[in-house]
Design an enzyme around this catalytic site. Structure first.
Site, PDB file in Angstrom:
ATOM      1  N   ASP A  98       0.861  -1.185   0.000  1.00  0.00           N
ATOM      2  CA  ASP A  98       0.000   0.000   0.000  1.00  0.00           C
ATOM      3  C   ASP A  98       0.898   1.235   0.000  1.00  0.00           C
ATOM      4  O   ASP A  98       1.795   1.350   0.845  1.00  0.00           O
ATOM      5  CB  ASP A  98      -0.904  -0.010   1.228  1.00  0.00           C
ATOM      6  CG  ASP A  98      -2.037   0.989   1.099  1.00  0.00           C
ATOM      7  OD1 ASP A  98      -3.052   0.636   0.477  1.00  0.00           O
ATOM      8  OD2 ASP A  98      -1.894   2.116   1.615  1.00  0.00           O
ATOM      9  N   ASN A 124      -2.049  12.913  -4.606  1.00  0.00           N
ATOM     10  CA  ASN A 124      -3.128  13.269  -5.526  1.00  0.00           C
ATOM     11  C   ASN A 124      -3.664  14.665  -5.261  1.00  0.00           C
ATOM     12  O   ASN A 124      -3.909  15.441  -6.189  1.00  0.00           O
ATOM     13  CB  ASN A 124      -4.281  12.253  -5.396  1.00  0.00           C
ATOM     14  CG  ASN A 124      -4.211  11.168  -6.454  1.00  0.00           C
ATOM     15  OD1 ASN A 124      -3.634  11.355  -7.506  1.00  0.00           O
ATOM     16  ND2 ASN A 124      -4.809  10.026  -6.157  1.00  0.00           N
ATOM     17  N   HIS A 133      -4.541  14.223 -10.189  1.00  0.00           N
ATOM     18  CA  HIS A 133      -4.664  12.802 -10.495  1.00  0.00           C
ATOM     19  C   HIS A 133      -3.719  12.335 -11.600  1.00  0.00           C
ATOM     20  O   HIS A 133      -3.354  11.162 -11.642  1.00  0.00           O
ATOM     21  CB  HIS A 133      -6.112  12.487 -10.887  1.00  0.00           C
ATOM     22  CG  HIS A 133      -7.063  12.560  -9.728  1.00  0.00           C
ATOM     23  ND1 HIS A 133      -7.101  11.598  -8.743  1.00  0.00           N
ATOM     24  CD2 HIS A 133      -7.987  13.500  -9.379  1.00  0.00           C
ATOM     25  CE1 HIS A 133      -8.022  11.919  -7.849  1.00  0.00           C
ATOM     26  NE2 HIS A 133      -8.563  13.076  -8.204  1.00  0.00           N
ATOM     27  N   ASP A 164      -1.609   9.031 -11.267  1.00  0.00           N
ATOM     28  CA  ASP A 164      -1.573   7.949 -12.260  1.00  0.00           C
ATOM     29  C   ASP A 164      -0.145   7.639 -12.684  1.00  0.00           C
ATOM     30  O   ASP A 164       0.228   6.476 -12.847  1.00  0.00           O
ATOM     31  CB  ASP A 164      -2.403   8.333 -13.490  1.00  0.00           C
ATOM     32  CG  ASP A 164      -3.898   8.318 -13.220  1.00  0.00           C
ATOM     33  OD1 ASP A 164      -4.302   7.814 -12.154  1.00  0.00           O
ATOM     34  OD2 ASP A 164      -4.662   8.815 -14.071  1.00  0.00           O
ATOM     35  N   ASP A 222      -4.341   2.413  -4.604  1.00  0.00           N
ATOM     36  CA  ASP A 222      -2.878   2.385  -4.504  1.00  0.00           C
ATOM     37  C   ASP A 222      -2.401   1.090  -3.849  1.00  0.00           C
ATOM     38  O   ASP A 222      -1.341   1.060  -3.234  1.00  0.00           O
ATOM     39  CB  ASP A 222      -2.372   3.598  -3.718  1.00  0.00           C
ATOM     40  CG  ASP A 222      -2.931   3.648  -2.297  1.00  0.00           C
ATOM     41  OD1 ASP A 222      -3.963   3.000  -2.047  1.00  0.00           O
ATOM     42  OD2 ASP A 222      -2.334   4.328  -1.445  1.00  0.00           O
TER      43      ASP A 222
END
Length: 315
Positions: free
Chosen positions: A182, A190, A195, A199, A225
């Site tokens: 994680d 973010n 975003h 990404d 994530d």
């Protein structure tokens, strides 16, 4: 009253019939072949030459043509050929080849036999280029099985393939742990950079995991994530811990995106498979989740293992 039908059918001239047949064969990427069994002399129509990319002036030697088949397809073709010769029953199979120019193609191969005096004298059949169909099927399969952003296995496929990996690998001692990863502070990333940066970070992490664990049983993105790995080796808990600590270091290297230096980190929880090997994936996921929770609670960039003793421990 005339007995003639309103729309009489007119026979096509031979040259028109031949032209239409040739056009249909070319459009279907289709050809016919024959092999004399006593001499192994091959005869091909132009369509087969086209499929193999083979110059029509070159001699047709079966040994050279067989070498153009990809290994697994070559074995399957030879088994099918032997079965047709033995039984006299026709067979159809798909085979992958490398053309004379080195291009990989798929073809649908049919094999039948002609017997003379009760013995097989020659085999014959057709070959049709199905490369476009195979590529379409493969593209659809990848879309169904992979995470569209990172290209890793998605959650559904990861869980579905768990039993396959366990059955084929763990019973032989080549897999050892279910690992959950994680990313730390991903929401903050973010919120700060947008975003698109998030990404890019996920794709970079996926690439690092893919390179680092190319020999693993499976690497996937479960969503958001969170990533997962079915680790093949090592099997010793202390060695697993060292590998995962190295993974923390590897994932903590900064990402450079659009002129920005973005820091990334990860928490890792792992469930040791142990014995017996045939444990349910829900059980392993529950243990790995506990270890991951403990790793995140202990701070960033931590590894916890859930071992056979039934508790999570820091590594």
């Amino acid at each position: 009253m005339s007995d003639e039908p309103d729309h009489a059918v007119t026979a096509l001239p031979d040259e028109v019939r031949v032209r239409l047949y040739d056009q249909a064969v070319n459009a279907a990427r289709f050809g016919a072949w024959e092999c004399e069994l006593a001499t192994e002399r091959l005869t091909w129509t132009p369509g087969v030459y086209d499929i193999f990319g083979y110059p029509m002036g070159n001699p047709l030697r079966r040994s050279s043509i067989v070498d153009l088949y990809i290994d697994e397809s070559r074995r399957n073709m030879e088994l099918a050929r032997a079965e047709v010769i033995r039984s006299g029953h026709p067979v159809t199979l798909d085979a992958e080849i490398r053309t004379w120019r080195g291009e990989r193609r798929w073809m649908r191969l049919s094999i039948d036999s002609v017997r003379e005096a009760g013995r097989p004298a020659r085999i014959f059949g057709s070959k049709q280029d199905i490369t476009a169909d195979r590529q379409t099927i493969e593209r659809l399969r990848r879309q169904a099985e992979t995470d569209p952003l990172t290209g890793l296995a998605n959650r559904l496929v990861f869980q579905a393939r768990y039993r396959e990996v366990i059955g084929d690998s763990l019973n032989y001692g080549f897999a050892s742990a279910l690992v959950l990863i994680d990313l730390d502070r991903f929401k903050e990333l973010n919120d700060t950079f947008g975003h698109s940066a998030g990404d890019a970070c996920l794709c970079e992490v996926a690439g690092r995991l893919r390179r680092a664990f190319h020999d693993a049983g499976l690497v996937g993105r479960l969503g958001g994530d969170e990533f997962a790995i079915i680790l093949r080796a090592p099997t010793n808990p202390a060695q697993i811990a060292r590998v995962l600590q190295q993974t923390i270091v590897m994932l903590s290297r900064p990402l450079f995106w659009n002129g920005l230096r973005i820091g990334v980190g990860a928490s890792i929880g792992a469930a040791l498979v142990g014995r017996p090997h045939r444990r349910r994936i829900t059980e392993l996921f529950a243990e790995a989740d506990i270890a991951l929770y403990d790793a995140k609670a202990a701070g960033r960039n931590k590894v916890h293992l859930f071992g056979d003793e039934g508790r999570s421990r820091a590594a």
